[in-house]
Design a protein around this motif. Structure first.
Motif, PDB file in Angstrom:
ATOM      1  N   LYS A 151       0.841  -1.201   0.000  1.00  0.00           N
ATOM      2  CA  LYS A 151       0.000   0.000   0.000  1.00  0.00           C
ATOM      3  C   LYS A 151       0.873   1.248   0.000  1.00  0.00           C
ATOM      4  CE  LYS A 151      -3.856   2.094   2.537  1.00  0.00           C
ATOM      5  NZ  LYS A 151      -4.728   1.972   3.735  1.00  0.00           N
ATOM      6  N   ASN A 233       1.242   0.408  -4.733  1.00  0.00           N
ATOM      7  CA  ASN A 233       0.052  -0.365  -4.390  1.00  0.00           C
ATOM      8  C   ASN A 233       0.024  -1.692  -5.136  1.00  0.00           C
ATOM      9  OD1 ASN A 233      -1.290   1.639  -2.725  1.00  0.00           O
ATOM     10  ND2 ASN A 233      -1.653   2.786  -4.615  1.00  0.00           N
ATOM     11  N   PHE A 235      -2.956  -4.909  -5.774  1.00  0.00           N
ATOM     12  CA  PHE A 235      -4.347  -5.321  -5.569  1.00  0.00           C
ATOM     13  C   PHE A 235      -4.476  -6.841  -5.698  1.00  0.00           C
ATOM     14  CE2 PHE A 235      -4.081  -1.074  -7.318  1.00  0.00           C
ATOM     15  CZ  PHE A 235      -4.750  -0.343  -6.355  1.00  0.00           C
TER      16      PHE A 235
END
Length: 335
Positions: A151, A233, A235
């Motif tokens: 993150k 980041n 995902f």
């Protein structure tokens, strides 16, 4: 009611104070900060009436039973030792200490002073986290695992501007491994046990800490790859493999989705329970249960299990960090 003192006024301290007060198990009594203004601004909203700027005076308060520490990582040890010496139970945000040397010294002191010392690894107490542990046991032989927690941190913008915020500072025992990777290690060690060998391929940034990295945990019959970052980041889901079956998780903390995928039938089963309430409710109630019933064999068993996991995570994290050549000033000090 457990009378709680709080060290630190960060956002995570606000969240813990909110959950603690809402639980009905804790009374927020006192706040410690470097300035009276910060302590009072933080504490008044939770009903606190004692605001202290000197550590030794704070940890000696007779009006406080337990202390929650949410300060920068490198400060945890000194603050914890002061609290332990004054007979206070402790809840310390993860990572609990900078290294094994500090961990052993603090837990030894806690035992000698007959106080509880908890690492606030909240996902360890979440129902879906425990459910995954049970599902792994049902799978049988594990063939591999891949966990991700990456993150982008807004504080990395400060690093790019030439500054050194605490979370990206060696002096404050920072970096991606200590801040986010610890969640992945808690999951791997709780679910699979302690690895027999570890390695860490870290991407160091200009402050000397790891901005990102991939951990390799080797077990007797499989490996687990753990990927973490605070400079970009990801995902990606986290997965656990067992022959034709795969568990797919939307993360290893605050888990909201756990799918069991049967590769033979192509069927998918959603196993996760729907979470409700504050995301720190489960850990707050777990700590309160031990503090309110310290002689119960079941609570003591839980406490000892959490303590062993904390020790294993701390030792593994230090080994990984040193594999990558990341040395904290705390490693050079005498605990």
């Amino acid at each position: 009611m457990i009378r709680l003192g709080i060290i630190g006024t960060s956002s995570i301290a606000h969240e813990f104070a909110t959950a603690a007060k809402a639980s009905g198990q804790f009374e927020i009594k006192a706040v410690y900060s470097r300035t009276q203004f910060n302590a009072q601004s933080f504490g008044e909203g939770y009903g606190a009436d004692l605001f202290v700027t000197e550590l030794d005076k704070f940890t000696a308060l007779e009006e406080v039973d337990a202390i929650y520490i949410a300060s920068p990582n490198s400060l945890h040890f000194e603050q914890a030792m002061s609290a332990i010496a004054n007979g206070k139970h402790l809840i310390v945000e993860k990572p609990i200490f900078s290294n094994t040397k500090e961990w052993e010294a603090a837990f030894s002191a806690a035992k000698a002073n007959n106080v509880f010392l908890f690492e606030a690894a909240r996902h360890l107490h979440e129902p879906n986290f425990e459910m995954v542990r049970n599902e792994i046991a049902k799978l049988g032989e594990i063939d591999g695992a891949s966990f991700t927690y990456a993150k982008y941190s807004s504080r990395y913008d400060q690093v790019l501007a030439g500054e050194e915020p605490n979370i990206f500072s060696l002096n404050f025992s920072g970096g991606a491994l200590s801040d986010l990777g610890v969640y992945l290690l808690y999951a791997a060690i709780t679910w699979f046990g302690v690895p027999v060998e570890v390695d860490y391929a870290a991407k160091k940034i200009q402050t000397g800490v790891d901005g990102a990295g991939t951990m390799l945990l080797k077990y007797p019959y499989f490996t687990a790859n753990l990927h973490t970052s605070k400079i970009y980041n990801s995902f990606a889901d986290s997965e656990i493999y067992s022959a034709k079956k795969t568990l797919i998780l939307d993360g290893v903390n605050l888990i909201q989705s756990v799918e069991l995928v049967d590769g033979e039938t192509n069927e998918r089963y959603q196993l996760a329970e729907k979470a409700s309430g504050h995301f720190m409710d489960d850990e707050v109630r777990a700590f309160a249960r031990v503090l309110n019933d310290p002689e119960n064999p079941d609570t003591i068993e839980d406490y000892e299990r959490w303590t062993q996991i904390s020790r294993d995570v701390n030792r593994t994290m230090e080994a990984l960090r040193k594999k990558a050549g990341i040395i904290y000033p705390a490693d050079l000090d005498e605990a």
